[in-house]
Design a protein around this motif. Structure first.
Motif, PDB file in Angstrom:
ATOM      1  N   ALA A  66      94.050  39.173 105.489  1.00 32.35           N
ATOM      2  CA  ALA A  66      93.849  38.267 106.618  1.00 32.35           C
ATOM      3  C   ALA A  66      92.904  38.890 107.640  1.00 32.35           C
ATOM      4  O   ALA A  66      92.022  38.206 108.187  1.00 32.35           O
ATOM      5  CB  ALA A  66      95.188  37.925 107.269  1.00 32.35           C
ATOM      6  N   GLU A  67      93.056  40.190 107.893  1.00 32.96           N
ATOM      7  CA  GLU A  67      92.144  40.882 108.812  1.00 32.96           C
ATOM      8  C   GLU A  67      90.710  40.807 108.314  1.00 32.96           C
ATOM      9  O   GLU A  67      89.782  40.575 109.099  1.00 32.96           O
ATOM     10  CB  GLU A  67      92.563  42.344 108.965  1.00 32.96           C
ATOM     11  N   THR A  68      90.533  41.002 107.013  1.00 25.48           N
ATOM     12  CA  THR A  68      89.183  40.960 106.440  1.00 25.48           C
ATOM     13  C   THR A  68      88.533  39.604 106.677  1.00 25.48           C
ATOM     14  O   THR A  68      87.350  39.517 107.035  1.00 25.48           O
ATOM     15  CB  THR A  68      89.240  41.266 104.934  1.00 25.48           C
ATOM     16  N   LEU A  69      89.288  38.542 106.495  1.00 27.04           N
ATOM     17  CA  LEU A  69      88.764  37.193 106.735  1.00 27.04           C
ATOM     18  C   LEU A  69      88.420  36.984 108.206  1.00 27.04           C
ATOM     19  O   LEU A  69      87.380  36.395 108.541  1.00 27.04           O
ATOM     20  CB  LEU A  69      89.780  36.152 106.261  1.00 27.04           C
ATOM     21  N   LEU A  70      89.284  37.449 109.090  1.00 24.70           N
ATOM     22  CA  LEU A  70      89.018  37.300 110.525  1.00 24.70           C
ATOM     23  C   LEU A  70      87.781  38.089 110.940  1.00 24.70           C
ATOM     24  O   LEU A  70      86.942  37.589 111.707  1.00 24.70           O
ATOM     25  CB  LEU A  70      90.238  37.749 111.331  1.00 24.70           C
ATOM     26  N   PHE A  71      87.663  39.309 110.455  1.00 23.60           N
ATOM     27  CA  PHE A  71      86.477  40.107 110.773  1.00 23.60           C
ATOM     28  C   PHE A  71      85.212  39.437 110.259  1.00 23.60           C
ATOM     29  O   PHE A  71      84.181  39.420 110.940  1.00 23.60           O
ATOM     30  CB  PHE A  71      86.592  41.517 110.184  1.00 23.60           C
ATOM     31  N   ALA A  72      85.270  38.881 109.051  1.00 25.05           N
ATOM     32  CA  ALA A  72      84.089  38.227 108.482  1.00 25.05           C
ATOM     33  C   ALA A  72      83.689  37.012 109.318  1.00 25.05           C
ATOM     34  O   ALA A  72      82.493  36.770 109.536  1.00 25.05           O
ATOM     35  CB  ALA A  72      84.362  37.826 107.034  1.00 25.05           C
ATOM     36  N   ALA A  73      84.665  36.248 109.780  1.00 27.06           N
ATOM     37  CA  ALA A  73      84.366  35.081 110.610  1.00 27.06           C
ATOM     38  C   ALA A  73      83.759  35.501 111.947  1.00 27.06           C
ATOM     39  O   ALA A  73      82.770  34.919 112.412  1.00 27.06           O
ATOM     40  CB  ALA A  73      85.637  34.266 110.842  1.00 27.06           C
ATOM     41  N   ALA A  74      84.347  36.527 112.560  1.00 27.25           N
ATOM     42  CA  ALA A  74      83.807  37.016 113.834  1.00 27.25           C
ATOM     43  C   ALA A  74      82.389  37.523 113.659  1.00 27.25           C
ATOM     44  O   ALA A  74      81.503  37.259 114.484  1.00 27.25           O
ATOM     45  CB  ALA A  74      84.714  38.121 114.387  1.00 27.25           C
ATOM     46  N   ARG A  75      82.140  38.240 112.571  1.00 28.64           N
ATOM     47  CA  ARG A  75      80.809  38.817 112.341  1.00 28.64           C
ATOM     48  C   ARG A  75      79.767  37.725 112.104  1.00 28.64           C
ATOM     49  O   ARG A  75      78.626  37.827 112.586  1.00 28.64           O
ATOM     50  CB  ARG A  75      80.874  39.770 111.142  1.00 28.64           C
ATOM     51  N   ALA A  76      80.129  36.679 111.390  1.00 23.80           N
ATOM     52  CA  ALA A  76      79.188  35.585 111.141  1.00 23.80           C
ATOM     53  C   ALA A  76      78.734  34.955 112.456  1.00 23.80           C
ATOM     54  O   ALA A  76      77.540  34.690 112.658  1.00 23.80           O
ATOM     55  CB  ALA A  76      79.834  34.540 110.231  1.00 23.80           C
ATOM     56  N   ASP A  77      79.675  34.729 113.367  1.00 20.15           N
ATOM     57  CA  ASP A  77      79.324  34.145 114.658  1.00 20.15           C
ATOM     58  C   ASP A  77      78.505  35.114 115.496  1.00 20.15           C
ATOM     59  O   ASP A  77      77.520  34.734 116.150  1.00 20.15           O
ATOM     60  CB  ASP A  77      80.599  33.742 115.408  1.00 20.15           C
ATOM     61  N   HIS A  78      78.900  36.373 115.482  1.00 21.41           N
ATOM     62  CA  HIS A  78      78.209  37.419 116.231  1.00 21.41           C
ATOM     63  C   HIS A  78      76.740  37.528 115.799  1.00 21.41           C
ATOM     64  O   HIS A  78      75.828  37.608 116.634  1.00 21.41           O
ATOM     65  CB  HIS A  78      78.951  38.739 115.986  1.00 21.41           C
ATOM     66  N   LEU A  79      76.523  37.514 114.490  1.00 22.62           N
ATOM     67  CA  LEU A  79      75.155  37.604 113.980  1.00 22.62           C
ATOM     68  C   LEU A  79      74.328  36.383 114.383  1.00 22.62           C
ATOM     69  O   LEU A  79      73.177  36.512 114.800  1.00 22.62           O
ATOM     70  CB  LEU A  79      75.173  37.739 112.458  1.00 22.62           C
ATOM     71  N   GLU A  80      74.929  35.213 114.231  1.00 23.15           N
ATOM     72  CA  GLU A  80      74.194  33.989 114.531  1.00 23.15           C
ATOM     73  C   GLU A  80      73.845  33.865 116.007  1.00 23.15           C
ATOM     74  O   GLU A  80      72.718  33.473 116.359  1.00 23.15           O
ATOM     75  CB  GLU A  80      75.031  32.777 114.108  1.00 23.15           C
ATOM     76  N   VAL A  99      79.962  46.121 109.535  1.00 22.21           N
ATOM     77  CA  VAL A  99      80.719  45.845 108.309  1.00 22.21           C
ATOM     78  C   VAL A  99      81.296  47.113 107.668  1.00 22.21           C
ATOM     79  O   VAL A  99      82.320  47.054 106.976  1.00 22.21           O
ATOM     80  CB  VAL A  99      79.851  45.069 107.296  1.00 22.21           C
ATOM     81  N   ASP A 100      80.696  48.276 107.893  1.00 20.61           N
ATOM     82  CA  ASP A 100      81.244  49.503 107.301  1.00 20.61           C
ATOM     83  C   ASP A 100      82.645  49.793 107.820  1.00 20.61           C
ATOM     84  O   ASP A 100      83.457  50.391 107.099  1.00 20.61           O
ATOM     85  CB  ASP A 100      80.313  50.682 107.574  1.00 20.61           C
ATOM     86  N   SER A 101      82.952  49.374 109.045  1.00 19.87           N
ATOM     87  CA  SER A 101      84.319  49.555 109.545  1.00 19.87           C
ATOM     88  C   SER A 101      85.298  48.687 108.779  1.00 19.87           C
ATOM     89  O   SER A 101      86.419  49.117 108.462  1.00 19.87           O
ATOM     90  CB  SER A 101      84.391  49.240 111.048  1.00 19.87           C
ATOM     91  N   THR A 102      84.909  47.461 108.463  1.00 20.88           N
ATOM     92  CA  THR A 102      85.783  46.607 107.649  1.00 20.88           C
ATOM     93  C   THR A 102      85.969  47.218 106.269  1.00 20.88           C
ATOM     94  O   THR A 102      87.072  47.222 105.711  1.00 20.88           O
ATOM     95  CB  THR A 102      85.193  45.193 107.530  1.00 20.88           C
ATOM     96  N   ARG A 103      84.895  47.746 105.699  1.00 21.37           N
ATOM     97  CA  ARG A 103      84.985  48.389 104.389  1.00 21.37           C
ATOM     98  C   ARG A 103      85.955  49.584 104.432  1.00 21.37           C
ATOM     99  O   ARG A 103      86.679  49.830 103.453  1.00 21.37           O
ATOM    100  CB  ARG A 103      83.607  48.856 103.944  1.00 21.37           C
ATOM    101  N   ALA A 104      85.951  50.317 105.543  1.00 24.61           N
ATOM    102  CA  ALA A 104      86.805  51.503 105.648  1.00 24.61           C
ATOM    103  C   ALA A 104      88.246  51.150 106.011  1.00 24.61           C
ATOM    104  O   ALA A 104      89.194  51.598 105.356  1.00 24.61           O
ATOM    105  CB  ALA A 104      86.229  52.460 106.691  1.00 24.61           C
ATOM    106  N   LEU A 128      73.451  41.021 105.733  1.00 27.68           N
ATOM    107  CA  LEU A 128      72.644  41.861 106.619  1.00 27.68           C
ATOM    108  C   LEU A 128      73.317  43.208 106.863  1.00 27.68           C
ATOM    109  O   LEU A 128      74.499  43.272 107.207  1.00 27.68           O
ATOM    110  CB  LEU A 128      72.417  41.155 107.952  1.00 27.68           C
ATOM    111  N   LEU A 129      72.560  44.279 106.714  1.00 25.68           N
ATOM    112  CA  LEU A 129      73.036  45.622 107.011  1.00 25.68           C
ATOM    113  C   LEU A 129      72.163  46.240 108.098  1.00 25.68           C
ATOM    114  O   LEU A 129      70.991  45.863 108.254  1.00 25.68           O
ATOM    115  CB  LEU A 129      72.978  46.502 105.760  1.00 25.68           C
TER     116      LEU A 129
END
Length: 209
Positions: A66-80, A99-104, A128-129
């Motif tokens: 669930a955290e991974t999904l929330l982080f991905a959603a936040a990151r998508a908005d942040h990037l846009e 994203v490396d923090s989510t990976r870790a 995007l990296l």
């Protein structure tokens, strides 16, 4: 107008990422480089709302998936809303975690497969990296001591986790840096703050005017 540079700062708790993001931005501005500071989770109004969901509450409030999904959603908005527009305007973007923090944290330490984290990143953020990632390293005990002073008994859901979790996070970052030497630069965060900033600037010498 040339595209700006995208920099991220990574590392465990107490490494000084927020402090160094501000110091690096100030040093770049002194050199005539337009710099934008941002953070994850957060950075845009929508992502900041998700940040509150992620950081507040009990440690077990969300599963790692669930955290991974929330982080991905936040990151998508942040990037846009923030990162891509700044880069397109020629600014250098300095991001406290990416994203490396989510990976870790959710990936290696939380048990979510790295391929799944990266698949979500490919969908939500088009993969995007950062152009360069600074891994701020320091001994686990020193990081915990610094984080305790910073938080003053009010640690968030991640900082409050057990030492074994944070050891797994640190080991994950080290593996990422070894696997991507062209992107990562390891910086000794146990040095005085000014020395840490100087080391990051030295690692950007090939790009600086």
């Amino acid at each position: 107008m040339p595209r700006g540079r995208f920099l991220s700062l990574e590392g465990g708790e107490g490494a000084g990422k927020s402090t160094q993001a501000r110091a690096l931005a100030a040093a770049l501005r002194d050199r005539g480089v337009a710099a934008v500071i941002t953070r994850e989770p957060g950075g845009s109004p929508g992502a900041e709302a998700i940040r509150a969901l992620l950081l507040e509450g009990e440690s077990g409030r969300w599963s790692a998936r669930a955290e991974t999904l929330l982080f991905a959603a936040a990151r998508a908005d942040h990037l846009e809303k923030v990162i891509r527009p700044a880069l397109e305007n020629g600014c250098w973007v300095i991001c406290d975690r990416f994203v490396d923090s989510t990976r870790a944290y959710q990936g290696v330490a939380g048990g979510v497969a790295d391929a799944e984290v990266l698949a979500l990143h490919a969908f939500g953020s088009e993969g995007l990296l950062p152009d360069r990632t600074f891994l701020l390293t320091l001994p686990l005990a020193l990081g915990a001591e610094r984080a305790a002073r910073r938080d003053r008994g009010a640690s968030d859901r991640f900082a409050a986790r057990e030492s074994d979790f944070h050891a797994a996070v640190g080991a994950a970052f080290e593996r990422f840096a070894e696997a991507e030497p062209d992107r990562f630069r390891r910086i000794d965060a146990a040095q005085p703050p000014a020395a840490v900033t100087a080391a990051m600037l030295a690692a950007l010498a090939d790009w600086l005017p």
